[in-house]
Motif scaffolding. Structure first.
Motif, PDB file in Angstrom:
ATOM      1  N   GLU A  14     -14.529  50.528  98.529  1.00 42.95           N
ATOM      2  CA  GLU A  14     -14.973  51.914  98.418  1.00 42.95           C
ATOM      3  C   GLU A  14     -15.029  52.518  99.811  1.00 42.95           C
TER       4      GLU A  14
ATOM      5  N   LYS B 234      -5.099  48.355  87.964  1.00 40.19           N
ATOM      6  CA  LYS B 234      -6.273  48.849  87.241  1.00 40.19           C
ATOM      7  C   LYS B 234      -6.541  48.065  85.966  1.00 40.19           C
TER       8      LYS B 234
ATOM      9  N   GLY C 243     -14.486  52.967  87.752  1.00 48.61           N
ATOM     10  CA  GLY C 243     -14.404  54.077  86.828  1.00 48.61           C
ATOM     11  C   GLY C 243     -13.951  53.660  85.451  1.00 48.61           C
TER      12      GLY C 243
ATOM     13  N   ARG D  19     -11.290  52.729  93.074  1.00 50.74           N
ATOM     14  CA  ARG D  19     -10.782  54.007  92.605  1.00 50.74           C
ATOM     15  C   ARG D  19      -9.657  54.490  93.520  1.00 50.74           C
TER      16      ARG D  19
END
Length: 234
Positions: free
Chosen positions: A208, A192, A233, A36
């Protein structure tokens, strides 16, 4: 291994961002760094390219320690960077943007030249006399990739490879990156578009809060929707 990153920590002032990052890339391998926004992907790229000093850990490129070297030395050792936001020179022409990066420090037998880049990205051939600020976003990304190729890297690092581009341009960029893999160029890609990456990447790292929390191959990533939902996500 071509690139070996071990227990890397880095910070912006008092704010630590990377907490023991480790990853590796073999010659000719395509690896992705997923996660993310705000999890440390771009910070990792900045440490690899020498733009951000590390606090601890090590980075080795083709067996040579690069974690204390300035960016120009790292580039000469084979790391080619396509930064987030492209950062081409807007006041230089396409031709000048390419020629200013021309180098072959690793003495590649079939080096990237301006002619070869134009053959690879035909859109740029029609825009050689145009300034960087006169290009579309897709053309600027092609120029940023072409400029990195002109350094004749052994490892190409792309930060947000297709961010903000129209779908048809994204497809063209993915096709060109697949072609580079076919030529044996190792790559580290941040993007992404997981499905597109899954078509040709070899392995993936999910990051993360500044550390790798999952790694695996295409089959593992694409087969488990929970991994994509938790870490990306998606």
């Amino acid at each position: 291994m071509l690139l070996e990153v071990s227990n890397l920590t880095a910070a912006y002032g008092p704010s630590q961002v990377l907490f023991g990052m480790s990853l590796a890339i073999a010659p000719g391998e395509v690896v992705t760094l997923l996660g993310r926004n705000g999890m440390g992907k771009t910070t990792t790229v900045r440490t690899l390219s020498g733009l951000l000093p590390i606090r601890s850990g090590s980075i080795r490129l083709a067996g040579e320690a690069i974690d204390r070297l300035p960016p120009h030395r790292i580039a000469r050792l084979g790391l080619g960077l396509v930064p987030e936001g492209r950062h081409i020179f807007p006041n230089l022409t396409v031709r000048e943007n390419l020629l200013m990066a021309a180098a072959n420090p690793l003495r590649a037998a079939d080096p990237w030249t301006m002619d070869r880049v134009i053959e690879f990205f035909p859109r740029l051939g029609a825009r050689l006399a145009n300034g960087g600020n006169q290009l579309s976003g897709g053309e600027q990304q092609m120029l940023a990739i072409g400029r990195a190729l002109m350094t004749n890297p052994s490892l190409l690092v792309l930060d947000e490879a297709t961010e903000g581009l129209a779908p048809v341009i994204r497809e063209e960029i993915w096709a060109r990156l697949k072609a580079l893999k076919g030529q044996g160029l190792a790559m580290l890609i941040i993007d992404k578009e997981v499905d597109a990456l899954g078509e040709f990447a070899d392995r993936h790292y999910a990051i993360e809060k500044g550390e790798v929390i999952w790694s695996g191959d295409n089959a593992a990533l694409l087969a488990d929707d929970s991994i994509r939902a938790k870490f990306l996500g998606i």
